[in-house]
Write an enzyme that holds these catalytic residues in place. Structure first.
Site, PDB file in Angstrom:
ATOM      1  N   LYS A 120       2.588   2.118  -5.125  1.00 54.32           N
ATOM      2  CA  LYS A 120       3.355   1.615  -6.272  1.00 54.32           C
ATOM      3  C   LYS A 120       2.646   1.861  -7.593  1.00 54.32           C
ATOM      4  O   LYS A 120       3.282   2.124  -8.609  1.00 54.32           O
ATOM      5  CB  LYS A 120       3.605   0.109  -6.110  1.00 54.32           C
ATOM      6  CG  LYS A 120       4.465  -0.255  -4.917  1.00 54.32           C
ATOM      7  CD  LYS A 120       4.682  -1.748  -4.813  1.00 54.32           C
ATOM      8  CE  LYS A 120       3.416  -2.498  -4.475  1.00 54.32           C
ATOM      9  NZ  LYS A 120       2.852  -2.154  -3.157  1.00 54.32           N
ATOM     10  N   GLY A 157      -3.934  -4.529  -4.857  1.00 50.43           N
ATOM     11  CA  GLY A 157      -4.637  -3.586  -5.719  1.00 50.43           C
ATOM     12  C   GLY A 157      -3.863  -2.298  -5.849  1.00 50.43           C
ATOM     13  O   GLY A 157      -3.271  -1.811  -4.882  1.00 50.43           O
ATOM     14  N   HIS A 158      -3.814  -1.741  -7.043  1.00 51.62           N
ATOM     15  CA  HIS A 158      -3.162  -0.466  -7.288  1.00 51.62           C
ATOM     16  C   HIS A 158      -4.236   0.564  -7.648  1.00 51.62           C
ATOM     17  O   HIS A 158      -5.037   0.338  -8.548  1.00 51.62           O
ATOM     18  CB  HIS A 158      -2.154  -0.564  -8.440  1.00 51.62           C
ATOM     19  CG  HIS A 158      -0.951  -1.366  -8.097  1.00 51.62           C
ATOM     20  ND1 HIS A 158      -0.078  -1.852  -9.047  1.00 51.62           N
ATOM     21  CD2 HIS A 158      -0.457  -1.765  -6.909  1.00 51.62           C
ATOM     22  CE1 HIS A 158       0.897  -2.512  -8.441  1.00 51.62           C
ATOM     23  NE2 HIS A 158       0.675  -2.476  -7.155  1.00 51.62           N
ATOM     24  N   GLN A 160       2.177  -6.020  -3.146  1.00 54.65           N
ATOM     25  CA  GLN A 160       2.400  -5.999  -1.696  1.00 54.65           C
ATOM     26  C   GLN A 160       3.687  -5.251  -1.349  1.00 54.65           C
ATOM     27  O   GLN A 160       3.999  -4.263  -1.983  1.00 54.65           O
ATOM     28  CB  GLN A 160       2.396  -7.430  -1.124  1.00 54.65           C
ATOM     29  CG  GLN A 160       1.051  -8.098  -1.102  1.00 54.65           C
ATOM     30  CD  GLN A 160       0.859  -9.063  -2.249  1.00 54.65           C
ATOM     31  OE1 GLN A 160       1.775  -9.535  -2.880  1.00 54.65           O
ATOM     32  NE2 GLN A 160      -0.402  -9.378  -2.537  1.00 54.65           N
ATOM     33  N   ASP A 182       0.822  -1.222   0.000  1.00 48.38           N
ATOM     34  CA  ASP A 182       0.000   0.000   0.000  1.00 48.38           C
ATOM     35  C   ASP A 182       0.853   1.270   0.000  1.00 48.38           C
ATOM     36  O   ASP A 182       0.420   2.312   0.475  1.00 48.38           O
ATOM     37  CB  ASP A 182      -0.962   0.032   1.206  1.00 48.38           C
ATOM     38  CG  ASP A 182      -1.775  -1.231   1.337  1.00 48.38           C
ATOM     39  OD1 ASP A 182      -2.356  -1.667   0.326  1.00 48.38           O
ATOM     40  OD2 ASP A 182      -1.830  -1.800   2.446  1.00 48.38           O
TER      41      ASP A 182
END
Length: 426
Positions: free
Chosen positions: A16, A40-41, A221, A13
Site C-alpha cells: 500500500k 509499516g509502509h 494492515q 503487506d
C-alpha cells in the site's frame, strides 16, 4: 474533487505504501484512518528506502498529511519518526502534518499488557500496545490528544490511569508497577512536543472538500485483519475495511468517491491463523526470498502462498472496491506455472465463499486453476502491452474473477516501476 480510499485486500503487506506514495502526487491531503505503529509502509524513492509507521507516506511528496481519530498513536514512535524523516531532509512541521485531537494515545501500560498477554495466548500481536489502547478507547477510559491540551489536567489523568493499570499488572500478571513519575515526565515531554500538531482533522477534510481538493485516505494492515470481518481472533484491533475511513476521520459516507484495493500478485501473511493457499515447498521459499517478505515493522518472516480469489472477491464485497492495484507482479517472473485459488474443498463439499469459522477455514483445501507463467523481465514495462502475454492473461483473469477493474500494476519496488491504466483521481 475526489475522496479515494486505499486499503489492503489480504492480510496486509500488499504494498500500500508505494501506491499511496504514487497517488499522493495527485492529492492535496493524505489521511491515515486506523491502526497504529503495528503497521509499516516501505517505500523506495530515488534508490532510498523509507519506512513509515504512523506518518502517511504522502509526506515524501510534500503533501499535507493527517492522522485521523481512528488511529492510536505511540508518541515515542511518532517523535522518533518525525526526527528520522527530518534528518533525511523531509520537511515536517505544524504546517504540513496534523494529528486529530480525538486520536487516542498509547501509554507504557498498554505495551506491557500487550506483551504479557501474548505470552499466555499467542495471537501474533506485535506487542506494541495497539489492542489494549483500543480497549481503553471503547471502555471510555483512554487518553486522547485533546487531553494534552487541557490546562492542569494532563498530569491528573496520567496518575489516575497508571494507578489503575498498576493494580491490573500486579494482580493479573505479577508484574512490577510502572514508575508513576517517570511516566508523567516522559509524556509531559511528548505533550510539549506534539501539541502544536493537534488539529480538528474532520474540519480540515471538510474544508478541503469545500475547496474542491483531492483527499487520499490511507488504511493500514488489510481486510482480513479487520476485527469484525477478518480471521478473528487472529486480527488487528481496529476496522481495516473502507467504511472505517469515514469513522476514523470524520467524513460522511456519501463523501467517498472511490475505493482502491491493493492486492499482492500472490498472498502473504504474518502471524498466526489459517492460510489455505500457504506453500511449504520450494515455490513458497522462492516467493519469500525473491519478494523479500519480511515485516517492515517487526522483521518477521512472512508466510507465502498463491493468490486466493475467494478472499479477493469477498474483500471486494466488504469494501465496495471500485478498482484494483496489483503489486509485486514481477516476483512471479521465472515461474513456469502459477496457481490461483478459485474455491475451497471442505469435507468433500466445494465452498465458493470465505468461511467465518476458523475451524472450517483451517480444514479447507484450495481448488486451483493453473496458468502459464513467464520468464521475461517486466520491471521496465510502463504499459500493459509491454508485458508478456501470459502476464496480461493473469491480470485479465484476476479482473474477470473479481469483477473489479485493474487500474494499477506494480512491476518493481521503485516509484517509477508502475503501470497506471486508470488514475483514481482522474
Amino acid at each position: 474533487m475526489a475522496n479515494i480510499v486505499v486499503l489492503g485486500t489480504q492480510w496486509g503487506d500488499e504494498g500500500k505504501g508505494k501506491v499511496v506514495d504514487m497517488l499522493a502526487a495527485h492529492a492535496d491531503l493524505v489521511v491515515r484512518f486506523q491502526g497504529g505503529n503495528n503497521a509499516g509502509h516501505t517505500l523506495v524513492v530515488d534508490g532510498q528506502e523509507f519506512i513509515s509507521h504512523l506518518i502517511p507516506s504522502g509526506i515524501l511528496q510534500g503533501k499535507k498529511c493527517l492522522i485521523g481519530n481512528g488511529v492510536v498513536v505511540d508518541p515515542a514512535v511518532l517523535t522518533k519518526e518525525i526526527d528520522g524523516l527530518r534528518s533525511r531532509g523531509i520537511t515536517i512541521s505544524p504546517d504540513n502534518f496534523f494529528i486529530s485531537r480525538n486520536a487516542h494515545i498509547i501509554m507504557p501500560y498498554h505495551k506491557t499488557i500487550d506483551a504479557a498477554r501474548e505470552k499466555s495466548q499467542r495471537i501474533g500481536t506485535t506487542g506494541r500496545g495497539i489492542g489494549p489502547c483500543y480497549e481503553d478507547k471503547v471502555g471510555r477510559v483512554g487518553l486522547r490528544f485533546v487531553d494534552m491540551l487541557t490546562t492542569g489536567g494532563w498530569r491528573e489523568r496520567i496518575i489516575q490511569r497508571v494507578e489503575e493499570k498498576n493494580i491490573y499488572l500486579d494482580k493479573m500478571f505479577g508484574l512490577p508497577p510502572l514508575d508513576m513519575e517517570a511516566v508523567i515526565e516522559e509524556y509531559s515531554g511528548y505533550a510539549e512536543t506534539l501539541t502544536p500538531y493537534v488539529a480538528n482533522v474532520s474540519k480540515m477534510i471538510a474544508d478541503a472538500n469545500a475547496d474542491r481538493k483531492h483527499v487520499l485516505f490511507e488504511g493500514a494492515q488489510g481486510t482480513y485483519l479487520d476485527v469484525d470481518h477478518g480471521t478473528y481472533p487472529f486480527v488487528t484491533s481496529s476496522n481495516t475495511v473502507a467504511g472505517n475511513a469515514c469513522c476514523g476521520t470524520g467524513i460522511g459516507p456519501t463523501g467517498i468517491t472511490g475505493v482502491l484495493g491493493i492486492v499482492k500478485a500472490y498472498t502473504t501473511r504474518v502471524g498466526e491463523g489459517p492460510f489455505p493457499t500457504e506453500l511449504f515447498d520450494e515455490t513458497g521459499e522462492y516467493l519469500q526470498k525473491k519478494g523479500s517478505e519480511f515485516g517492515a515493522t517487526t522483521g518477521r518472516k512472512r508466510r507465502c502462498g498463491w493468490l486466493d480469489v475467494v478472499m479477493l472477491k469477498n474483500a471486494a464485497l466488504l469494501n465496495g472496491l471500485t478498482g484494483l492495484a496489483v503489486t509485486k507482479l514481477d516476483i512471479l517472473t521465472g515461474l513456469k506455472t502459477i496457481d490461483v485459488c478459485v474455491g475451497y474443498q471442505y469435507k468433500g463439499v466445494k465452498l465458493n465463499d470465505f468461511p467465518a469459522d476458523l475451524n472450517v477455514l483451517a480444514e479447507c483445501r484450495p481448488v486451483y486453476e493453473t496458468m502459464a507463467g513467464w520468464s521475461e523481465d517486466i520491471s521496465q514495462a510502463r504499459s500493459l502491452d509491454e508485458l508478456p502475454e501470459n502476464a496480461i492473461i493473469y491480470l485479465n483473469y484476476i479482473e474477470e474473477m473479481v469483477g473489479v477493474p485493474v487500474q494499477i500494476v506494480s512491476v518493481g519496488a521503485g516509484r517509477g516501476n508502475t503501470i497506471v491504466t486508470t488514475n483514481p483521481f482522474g
